[in-house]
Design a protein around this motif. Sequence first.
Motif, PDB file in Angstrom:
ATOM      1  N   ALA A 133       0.849  -1.202   0.000  1.00 43.10           N
ATOM      2  CA  ALA A 133       0.000   0.000   0.000  1.00 43.10           C
ATOM      3  C   ALA A 133       0.878   1.243   0.000  1.00 43.10           C
ATOM      4  O   ALA A 133       2.083   1.180   0.247  1.00 43.10           O
ATOM      5  CB  ALA A 133      -0.924   0.007   1.211  1.00 43.10           C
ATOM      6  N   VAL A 155      -4.271  -1.227  -2.647  1.00 42.99           N
ATOM      7  CA  VAL A 155      -3.918  -2.107  -1.538  1.00 42.99           C
ATOM      8  C   VAL A 155      -4.075  -3.546  -1.991  1.00 42.99           C
ATOM      9  O   VAL A 155      -5.057  -3.909  -2.652  1.00 42.99           O
ATOM     10  CB  VAL A 155      -4.825  -1.846  -0.312  1.00 42.99           C
ATOM     11  CG1 VAL A 155      -4.418  -2.743   0.852  1.00 42.99           C
ATOM     12  CG2 VAL A 155      -4.782  -0.380   0.094  1.00 42.99           C
ATOM     13  N   LYS A 163      -5.236  -6.750   5.517  1.00 44.25           N
ATOM     14  CA  LYS A 163      -5.535  -5.792   4.450  1.00 44.25           C
ATOM     15  C   LYS A 163      -6.616  -4.807   4.896  1.00 44.25           C
ATOM     16  O   LYS A 163      -6.538  -3.612   4.598  1.00 44.25           O
ATOM     17  CB  LYS A 163      -5.965  -6.556   3.200  1.00 44.25           C
ATOM     18  CG  LYS A 163      -6.068  -5.726   1.950  1.00 44.25           C
ATOM     19  CD  LYS A 163      -6.095  -6.596   0.696  1.00 44.25           C
ATOM     20  CE  LYS A 163      -7.154  -7.655   0.732  1.00 44.25           C
ATOM     21  NZ  LYS A 163      -7.246  -8.409  -0.524  1.00 44.25           N
ATOM     22  N   MET A 167      -6.486  -0.718   5.135  1.00 42.42           N
ATOM     23  CA  MET A 167      -7.476   0.100   4.437  1.00 42.42           C
ATOM     24  C   MET A 167      -8.178   1.051   5.402  1.00 42.42           C
ATOM     25  O   MET A 167      -8.562   2.164   5.026  1.00 42.42           O
ATOM     26  CB  MET A 167      -8.489  -0.805   3.726  1.00 42.42           C
ATOM     27  CG  MET A 167      -7.883  -1.594   2.572  1.00 42.42           C
ATOM     28  SD  MET A 167      -9.001  -2.801   1.826  1.00 42.42           S
ATOM     29  CE  MET A 167     -10.150  -1.740   0.987  1.00 42.42           C
ATOM     30  N   PRO A 177      -9.023   3.881  -0.359  1.00 41.46           N
ATOM     31  CA  PRO A 177      -8.370   2.600  -0.654  1.00 41.46           C
ATOM     32  C   PRO A 177      -9.071   1.869  -1.789  1.00 41.46           C
ATOM     33  O   PRO A 177     -10.293   1.944  -1.944  1.00 41.46           O
ATOM     34  CB  PRO A 177      -8.518   1.831   0.659  1.00 41.46           C
ATOM     35  CG  PRO A 177      -9.760   2.373   1.274  1.00 41.46           C
ATOM     36  CD  PRO A 177      -9.844   3.822   0.864  1.00 41.46           C
TER      37      PRO A 177
END
Length: 461
Positions: A133, A155, A163, A167, A177
């Motif tokens: 990211a 991402v 994850k 985000m 995101p």
Amino acid sequence: MNKNSSNIMALAPNTSNKRETVCIFGTGDFGRALGHKMIQSGYPVVYGSRSSQISNLIPKDAEVLGHAEAAQKAAIIIIAIQRQHYNFLTPLAEVLRGKVLVDISNNLKLNQYPESNAEYLAQLLPGSRVVKAFNTVSAWALQSGTLDASRQVFVCGDDVEAKQMVMNIVRALGLTPLDKGSLLAAQEIENYPLQLFPMWKFPIILSFGLTAFFFLYCLALDIIYTYIYENNNFSFFIAITIPNRVCPVMALILLALVYLPGIFAAIIQLYRGTKYRRFPDWLDKWMLCRKQLGLIALAFASLHAVFTLVTPMRAFVSWRTSKGIISQVLNNKTEPLNNTNAWLSDSYLALGILGYFLFVLLGITSLPSVSNNVNWREFRFVQSKLGYLALILCTAHTLVYGGKWFLSPSAYKWYLPNIYILSLIVPCAVLVVKFVLIFPCVDKHLTQIRQGWERSPKYSE
């Protein structure tokens, strides 16, 4: 009272919930900018550094510790260092086990390594949860508050929970995101910042090639030919006259090329009798860059408008006007107004103004900030219906201005047609074929195909 309080909590949860501590490895420009942005968003930030001394560049509310000690204080660790320095993380494997490692690195060239930096990091630290990211966001964008930059953050990662945690941080920073899937997408994400106008490559190359061709074409006919056969030195035409001929020609041809792939697509669908087969790759790529072709065409049209406005200021035009006046005085004869020429002059100017107005309208509606505020039918009406109207007006503008050279033998220097004659080939072909396609019998059949009808259902697989 309780109801109001709950509404406040729902609208601003960050004011009452303490955010988790985030660790950042790396005190470079991006690491410092990201840390500063996170502190502003309410995150406690701790930097992991080889030196525990606090630099003046480090955000004042951040804590600076050794790598191992800093990692122990956070569940999310942002790796703000280059790939070639990842080896120092190996001794920290046990400390980093189970931690979320956010790889934000980029390379110097496309596909520099066999695997992505994020995948390499995951191989070095198999016990950690690696997420890619922030690599498409610049330090400048973070420092400027992302007001003048893209807010989108790509991402990817194999661990869904990790994850999602990343985000959430992205959203808290005021960014957007975009989940790109598993860590296999990291290579693609790392290539994004290294691409130089990928969708503009073909339009720019095509525009440069056509501009060079038409410039040399005009140079040969307007300067070299005149110098050889008429012994006139018009080399100063290079500054304004030739560019003011090339620019409208380029604008008209590029505008026609915006709508030509749609013509090809319609013909292919009519021939195949289905919409369920892919177009050829060259047509797919052509259709994807129509917006860029249109914007470049608008730039050429704008240059043509500017060059035309400065034409009365030119010494050559002043000399030619004075020469005509003196000639009438010496001959004691006043040239009467030619109503036909007056009509032609006013007509091509009016057509050009209206065409340019629609041209600008097309450019404005192609901007994301505008296109996002209109529905699909409105956008299609402007880009298709008004777009073809703009093409008709610009073609008529060129035809009225340059049509007189079609039947004039003097216009064919070295047996070559005038540049305005060449410029009408593509747009006229597009308009003629489009006129055929809108015939009710043809349009009805094409509409049925685009609604799912097939001549041979085998293509619907």
